[in-house]
Write a protein that holds these residues in place. Structure first.
Motif, PDB file in Angstrom:
ATOM      1  N   UNK A 147      49.435  40.530  33.561  1.00  8.09           N
ATOM      2  CA  UNK A 147      48.362  39.598  33.090  1.00  8.09           C
ATOM      3  C   UNK A 147      47.095  39.487  32.651  1.00  8.09           C
ATOM      4  N   UNK A 148      45.784  38.941  32.187  1.00  2.00           N
ATOM      5  CA  UNK A 148      44.818  39.078  31.735  1.00  2.00           C
ATOM      6  C   UNK A 148      44.377  39.041  33.299  1.00  2.00           C
ATOM      7  N   UNK A 149      42.579  39.293  33.414  1.00  2.00           N
ATOM      8  CA  UNK A 149      41.807  38.785  34.738  1.00  2.00           C
ATOM      9  C   UNK A 149      41.971  37.046  35.593  1.00  2.00           C
ATOM     10  N   UNK A 150      42.129  36.394  36.143  1.00  2.00           N
ATOM     11  CA  UNK A 150      42.086  35.517  36.516  1.00  2.00           C
ATOM     12  C   UNK A 150      43.130  34.496  36.722  1.00  2.00           C
ATOM     13  N   UNK A 151      43.969  35.513  36.062  1.00  2.00           N
ATOM     14  CA  UNK A 151      45.998  35.007  35.563  1.00  2.00           C
ATOM     15  C   UNK A 151      46.994  34.990  36.662  1.00  2.00           C
ATOM     16  N   UNK A 152      46.293  34.552  37.978  1.00  2.00           N
ATOM     17  CA  UNK A 152      46.988  34.866  39.183  1.00  2.00           C
ATOM     18  C   UNK A 152      47.902  35.202  39.373  1.00  2.00           C
ATOM     19  N   UNK A 153      47.702  36.532  39.324  1.00  2.00           N
ATOM     20  CA  UNK A 153      48.511  37.917  39.855  1.00  2.00           C
ATOM     21  C   UNK A 153      48.134  38.228  41.237  1.00  2.00           C
ATOM     22  N   UNK A 186      44.420  50.807  37.205  1.00  2.00           N
ATOM     23  CA  UNK A 186      43.689  52.136  38.028  1.00  2.00           C
ATOM     24  C   UNK A 186      44.153  52.943  38.958  1.00  2.00           C
ATOM     25  N   UNK A 187      45.422  53.075  38.234  1.00  2.00           N
ATOM     26  CA  UNK A 187      46.627  53.802  39.236  1.00  2.00           C
ATOM     27  C   UNK A 187      46.321  55.269  37.731  1.00  2.00           C
ATOM     28  N   UNK A 188      46.113  56.908  38.780  1.00  2.00           N
ATOM     29  CA  UNK A 188      45.680  57.494  38.129  1.00  2.00           C
ATOM     30  C   UNK A 188      46.824  58.257  37.272  1.00  2.00           C
ATOM     31  N   UNK A 217      46.096  44.647  35.064  1.00  2.00           N
ATOM     32  CA  UNK A 217      45.647  44.251  34.439  1.00  2.00           C
ATOM     33  C   UNK A 217      46.034  44.739  33.330  1.00  2.00           C
ATOM     34  N   UNK A 218      46.022  43.671  31.336  1.00  2.00           N
ATOM     35  CA  UNK A 218      46.979  44.014  30.538  1.00  2.00           C
ATOM     36  C   UNK A 218      46.583  45.301  29.617  1.00  2.00           C
ATOM     37  N   UNK A 219      45.336  45.975  30.688  1.00  2.00           N
ATOM     38  CA  UNK A 219      45.287  47.145  29.830  1.00  2.00           C
ATOM     39  C   UNK A 219      46.376  48.561  30.514  1.00  2.00           C
ATOM     40  N   UNK A 220      46.947  47.624  31.551  1.00  2.00           N
ATOM     41  CA  UNK A 220      47.943  49.207  31.879  1.00  2.00           C
ATOM     42  C   UNK A 220      49.339  49.439  30.552  1.00  2.00           C
ATOM     43  N   UNK A 221      49.017  48.195  29.963  1.00  2.00           N
ATOM     44  CA  UNK A 221      50.715  48.474  29.200  1.00  2.00           C
ATOM     45  C   UNK A 221      50.965  49.264  28.166  1.00  2.00           C
ATOM     46  N   UNK A 222      49.677  49.425  27.819  1.00  2.00           N
ATOM     47  CA  UNK A 222      49.567  50.314  26.601  1.00  2.00           C
ATOM     48  C   UNK A 222      50.163  51.677  27.471  1.00  2.00           C
ATOM     49  N   UNK A 223      49.594  51.831  28.431  1.00  2.00           N
ATOM     50  CA  UNK A 223      49.272  53.616  28.955  1.00  2.00           C
ATOM     51  C   UNK A 223      50.103  53.694  29.037  1.00  2.00           C
ATOM     52  N   UNK A 265      40.139  52.915  32.230  1.00  2.00           N
ATOM     53  CA  UNK A 265      39.350  53.152  33.476  1.00  2.00           C
ATOM     54  C   UNK A 265      39.111  54.526  32.530  1.00  2.00           C
ATOM     55  N   UNK A 266      38.846  54.839  31.377  1.00  2.00           N
ATOM     56  CA  UNK A 266      38.803  56.230  30.732  1.00  2.00           C
ATOM     57  C   UNK A 266      37.543  55.596  30.414  1.00  2.00           C
ATOM     58  N   UNK A 267      37.163  54.511  29.668  1.00  2.00           N
ATOM     59  CA  UNK A 267      36.032  53.931  29.319  1.00  2.00           C
ATOM     60  C   UNK A 267      35.874  53.459  27.840  1.00  2.00           C
ATOM     61  N   UNK A 268      37.009  53.674  27.771  1.00  2.00           N
ATOM     62  CA  UNK A 268      37.236  53.188  25.781  1.00  2.00           C
ATOM     63  C   UNK A 268      37.398  51.258  26.365  1.00  2.00           C
ATOM     64  N   UNK A 269      37.616  50.949  25.448  1.00  2.00           N
ATOM     65  CA  UNK A 269      38.131  49.606  25.474  1.00  2.00           C
ATOM     66  C   UNK A 269      39.548  49.006  25.354  1.00  2.00           C
ATOM     67  N   UNK A 270      40.483  48.328  25.915  1.00  2.00           N
ATOM     68  CA  UNK A 270      41.599  48.206  25.783  1.00  2.00           C
ATOM     69  C   UNK A 270      41.497  46.978  24.640  1.00  2.00           C
ATOM     70  N   UNK A 271      42.493  46.398  23.326  1.00  2.00           N
ATOM     71  CA  UNK A 271      42.233  44.938  22.619  1.00  2.00           C
ATOM     72  C   UNK A 271      43.603  45.011  23.334  1.00  2.00           C
ATOM     73  N   UNK A 272      44.081  44.194  24.034  1.00  2.00           N
ATOM     74  CA  UNK A 272      45.120  43.754  25.127  1.00  2.00           C
ATOM     75  C   UNK A 272      45.005  42.767  25.436  1.00  2.00           C
ATOM     76  N   UNK A 273      46.256  41.398  24.861  1.00  2.00           N
ATOM     77  CA  UNK A 273      46.123  40.086  25.424  1.00  2.00           C
ATOM     78  C   UNK A 273      47.949  39.817  25.670  1.00  2.00           C
ATOM     79  N   UNK A 274      47.661  38.459  26.196  1.00  2.00           N
ATOM     80  CA  UNK A 274      48.778  37.564  26.960  1.00  2.00           C
ATOM     81  C   UNK A 274      49.733  37.425  25.598  1.00  2.00           C
TER      82      UNK A 274
END
Length: 314
Positions: free
Chosen positions: A51-57, A139-141, A169-175, A286-295
């Protein structure tokens, strides 16, 4: 006297702390929560809540923690800050969580073997359901994800011995979608979306009731709630922050109700963040790049992520 007592409340209704008592079960939160419980009860192994930031996870995680901790047949453990620099550091943390005594000289292999023995003893011999929930899992390695994958291989003929819940958060999904040997093990994938207008109204009324409000007159008019929904885009954390600010100002200016005009004035007074080019859809990973990923249903441009999201929450 606290502002909320002036309004006839016994508690702060719109705290942003993850209090399970104030967890509002929207349709999506209810579906995610119940499906998560089913996956754990059936010992399916790996569940992922995104979920995005602030969605109640996090609040949902605390609610799950309260429910599972009360079950004597469940051995529940939680990692709130999953940043680890080494494999040994992560495995030592697991050993500590599971109350396993380890020598200071123990190697990573010693730790993993001790964890496996614990899982067999608790999950097979004692017949308990062992649950590990990891919050802020984005943020898990990668080396930790690999260790978790190895632990998920530990199973009987009927069930997985470790029930792992990743909440991130959403950036976990593509990883994790790029890790086929991890992705294929996920029994439950669920993306939490923001609330609709009706649910924002229900959330506000629910939190006020939980805080002891019993008066017949509503503290927020329907037109004010519509404006709050538009302003916050239905994100529960933003709704709570705005409602907290509204009630404080209600007391400060000796008003009786938050109406549309009052809410609009508060919106105009809000300090606007500097536009850095990061919307909810594009944040630094986490690596400084941006992730274009939403709900699901949100506007984004990552075709690969579109495909992943379209397969979730069905």
């Amino acid at each position: 006297m606290s502002y909320y007592k002036v309004l006839g409340l016994s508690k702060e209704p719109f705290s942003t702390s993850p209090d399970p008592s104030f967890f509002f079960l929207s349709r999506e939160h209810k579906a995610a929560f119940y499906r998560l419980q089913i996956a754990i009860n059936l010992k399916r192994g790996l569940s992922v809540i995104i979920g995005d930031v602030g969605t109640g996870k996090t609040t949902m995680s605390r609610k799950l923690s309260r429910v599972l901790t009360a079950d004597r047949n469940v051995s529940f453990h939680m990692i709130l800050n999953p940043y680890f620099k080494t494999e040994k550091q992560f495995l030592s943390r697991l050993a500590t969580l599971f109350h396993i005594d380890m020598s200071p000289r123990a190697t990573a292999l010693d730790c993993i073997e001790a964890v496996e023995r614990f899982l067999f003893r608790r999950g097979v011999e004692d017949g308990q359901t062992v649950v590990l929930l990891v919050d802020e899992a984005q943020i898990l390695p990668d080396f930790v994800l690999e260790q978790l994958r190895i632990l998920l291989n530990y199973e009987t003929n009927e069930y997985k011995i470790l029930q792992l819940v990743l909440v991130g958060q959403m950036e976990l999904l593509p990883r994790i979608s790029r890790m086929s040997n991890f992705w294929d093990r996920i029994a439950l994938k669920y993306v939490l979306n923001p609330l609709g207008e009706d649910e924002v109204k229900e959330m506000i009324e629910f939190r006020l009731r939980q805080a002891g409000y019993t008066a017949d007159q509503p503290l927020f008019t329907d037109s004010a709630i519509n404006l709050i929904w538009q302003h916050t885009q239905g994100y529960p954390r933003k709704v709570s922050l705005f409602c907290h600010n509204s009630l404080e100002n209600l007391v400060m200016y000796d008003r009786q109700v938050v109406d549309e005009d009052f809410a609009r004035r508060l919106i105009e007074k809000e300090v606007k963040p500097v536009d850095s080019g990061w919307g909810p859809a594009s944040r630094p990973s986490g690596d400084g790049s941006s992730s274009d990923c939403r709900a699901v249903g949100a506007k984004h441009t990552d075709t690969a992520t579109d495909k992943i999201l379209s397969e979730i929450n069905r």
